[in-house]
Design a protein around this motif. Sequence first.
Motif, mmCIF file in Angstrom:
data_model
loop_
_atom_site.group_PDB
_atom_site.id
_atom_site.type_symbol
_atom_site.label_atom_id
_atom_site.label_comp_id
_atom_site.label_asym_id
_atom_site.label_seq_id
_atom_site.Cartn_x
_atom_site.Cartn_y
_atom_site.Cartn_z
ATOM 1 N N GLY A 159 58.905 -29.607 -9.717
ATOM 2 C CA GLY A 159 57.628 -29.565 -10.504
ATOM 3 C C GLY A 159 57.383 -28.439 -11.161
ATOM 4 N N ASP A 160 56.099 -28.273 -11.883
ATOM 5 C CA ASP A 160 55.832 -27.586 -13.083
ATOM 6 C C ASP A 160 55.212 -26.284 -12.494
ATOM 7 O OD1 ASP A 160 55.198 -26.418 -15.408
ATOM 8 O OD2 ASP A 160 53.900 -27.941 -16.133
ATOM 9 N N GLU A 196 53.611 -24.154 -14.264
ATOM 10 C CA GLU A 196 52.342 -23.808 -14.993
ATOM 11 C C GLU A 196 51.132 -24.577 -14.378
ATOM 12 O OE1 GLU A 196 52.936 -24.514 -19.256
ATOM 13 O OE2 GLU A 196 54.478 -23.205 -19.513
ATOM 14 N N ARG A 197 51.738 -25.752 -13.721
ATOM 15 C CA ARG A 197 50.759 -26.571 -13.056
ATOM 16 C C ARG A 197 50.173 -25.877 -11.877
ATOM 17 N NH1 ARG A 197 46.331 -29.568 -12.692
ATOM 18 N NH2 ARG A 197 46.150 -31.092 -11.034
ATOM 19 N N TYR A 198 51.299 -25.031 -11.148
ATOM 20 C CA TYR A 198 51.045 -24.397 -9.946
ATOM 21 C C TYR A 198 49.888 -23.112 -10.392
ATOM 22 C CZ TYR A 198 54.988 -27.153 -8.258
ATOM 23 O OH TYR A 198 55.895 -28.119 -7.735
ATOM 24 N N ALA A 209 48.139 -23.236 -12.454
ATOM 25 C CA ALA A 209 46.622 -23.390 -13.092
ATOM 26 C C ALA A 209 45.769 -23.790 -11.651
ATOM 27 C CB ALA A 209 46.503 -24.822 -13.870
ATOM 28 N N VAL A 210 46.751 -24.369 -10.716
ATOM 29 C CA VAL A 210 45.757 -24.451 -9.283
ATOM 30 C C VAL A 210 45.524 -23.269 -8.735
ATOM 31 C CG1 VAL A 210 46.229 -25.612 -6.914
ATOM 32 C CG2 VAL A 210 46.988 -26.942 -8.888
ATOM 33 N N GLN A 227 47.829 -30.115 -4.081
ATOM 34 C CA GLN A 227 48.555 -30.201 -5.637
ATOM 35 C C GLN A 227 49.718 -29.091 -5.648
ATOM 36 O OE1 GLN A 227 45.876 -30.285 -9.130
ATOM 37 N NE2 GLN A 227 43.860 -30.634 -7.335
ATOM 38 N N TRP A 242 54.237 -19.566 -4.770
ATOM 39 C CA TRP A 242 53.365 -20.827 -5.182
ATOM 40 C C TRP A 242 52.746 -21.674 -4.256
ATOM 41 C CZ3 TRP A 242 52.739 -20.071 -9.906
ATOM 42 C CH2 TRP A 242 53.865 -19.659 -10.722
ATOM 43 N N ARG A 258 52.196 -39.153 -2.992
ATOM 44 C CA ARG A 258 52.025 -39.408 -4.234
ATOM 45 C C ARG A 258 52.140 -40.994 -4.592
ATOM 46 N NH1 ARG A 258 54.194 -35.408 -7.990
ATOM 47 N NH2 ARG A 258 55.927 -35.428 -6.785
#
Length: 413
Positions: free
Chosen positions: A110-111, A113-115, A117-118, A304, A333, A365
């Motif tokens: 996974g990313d 950066e996405r984590y 943001a969450v 997420q 995370w 998913r």
Amino acid sequence: MSTAEEVVADYLTLGLRMDRLIDGYVDCWFGDPALAARVAAEPVHDPATLARQASELLDRLPGADLHTDRRRFLTAQVRAVHCAARRAAGEPIGFLDEVRTYFDVEIGLGDPERYAAVHEAIGALLPGSGTLMERVEKFYARNVVPPDRLGPAVRAVTDALRERARPLLGLPTAERVEIEVVRDRPWNAFNRYHGGFRSTVTLNETAGRTIAVLPLMSTHEAYPGHHVEHCLKEAGLVQQRGWDEHRIALVNTPQCLMAEGTAEHGAPALLGPGWGRWTSELLADQGVTVEGELIEQLVALVNQLMPARQDAAILLHDRGMPTDDVVAYLHQWLLLPWDRAEQIVTFLVDPLWRAYSTTYVEGARLVGSWLAARPTEVPLIKRYRTLLTEQALPGQLHDDIIAEAADPVPMAS
């Protein structure tokens, strides 16, 4: 040419033999007691022998007298069993190849950066002093279901879910779920299906510390999750069609990825938006106070972050990251206490369970995408019921998603 009865009997026998070799490999069994007794009386087969038996069964399946859907399902299942037996025999199999063969999905990291943001969104939802981890922990502490109230609270929610599910899903009148609470287990809950439309849902008494333990635990394990799926498939696939391969459920197969992904979407399918308020009002009658609406919002964000759990498995088994570093990754995370992160890693290093996180992450998913791709005039619960009653594989859902995106059905006027 092998008959359907012959290849199915050999598949059931192979699954039971694998369970003798790998304790816990059979998740569910309600087949012929004589067959189970016969396998139990055998010497335990060595894994190389079981791998050979799986290979021979794979060779026979293309020519077997089977419905196309049954042949496709059994081929995918036996291919996964073959991989598990080979691993047990000591054959080196890359982790990503293992997951692909077990579950018919491709996985990757996974990313972060996405984590991140969450995390920012969670921080906005839970303002206050202290670190984000501390604020999340305080939220959990405010919304705990005490051990002495866990059983009655789960029973109350499960009963209410049952009343809602019964007319929508057409449950057998004889179906029942028993609830039991145990202690000192490394898991929160599991469903044991006994056949005859009966299940036992076992809860660890500390599960009440888990965010949104209710209703998500009950929707996942009972209504409309694992229990309902077993009941409807026993009634339809087994009793009506005679597809006895569904009398057994095996860990680390496409079947279990579909089951976990389906169960993960039980709450939105049955309750829809607002399940948090519904739950808090119901639990208030049980003397349990939870911030239902806030829980619902937070769960949407925490979900997420769940791919980080699959990341941990990849980092351990494919990238060779040290165990302590993987614990730190989960702690960072997933916003988990250190001891809880360590507990997850103990599962990830277990030979049976090391790949299982994929069933939740990729299962949720895939099923979520398939549900979202339905024609606009098809109700969510109707689409969801298909997963509870019909035999499906991950690849089939993936193909459906692509086909429906390429050729959308116009909304009925």
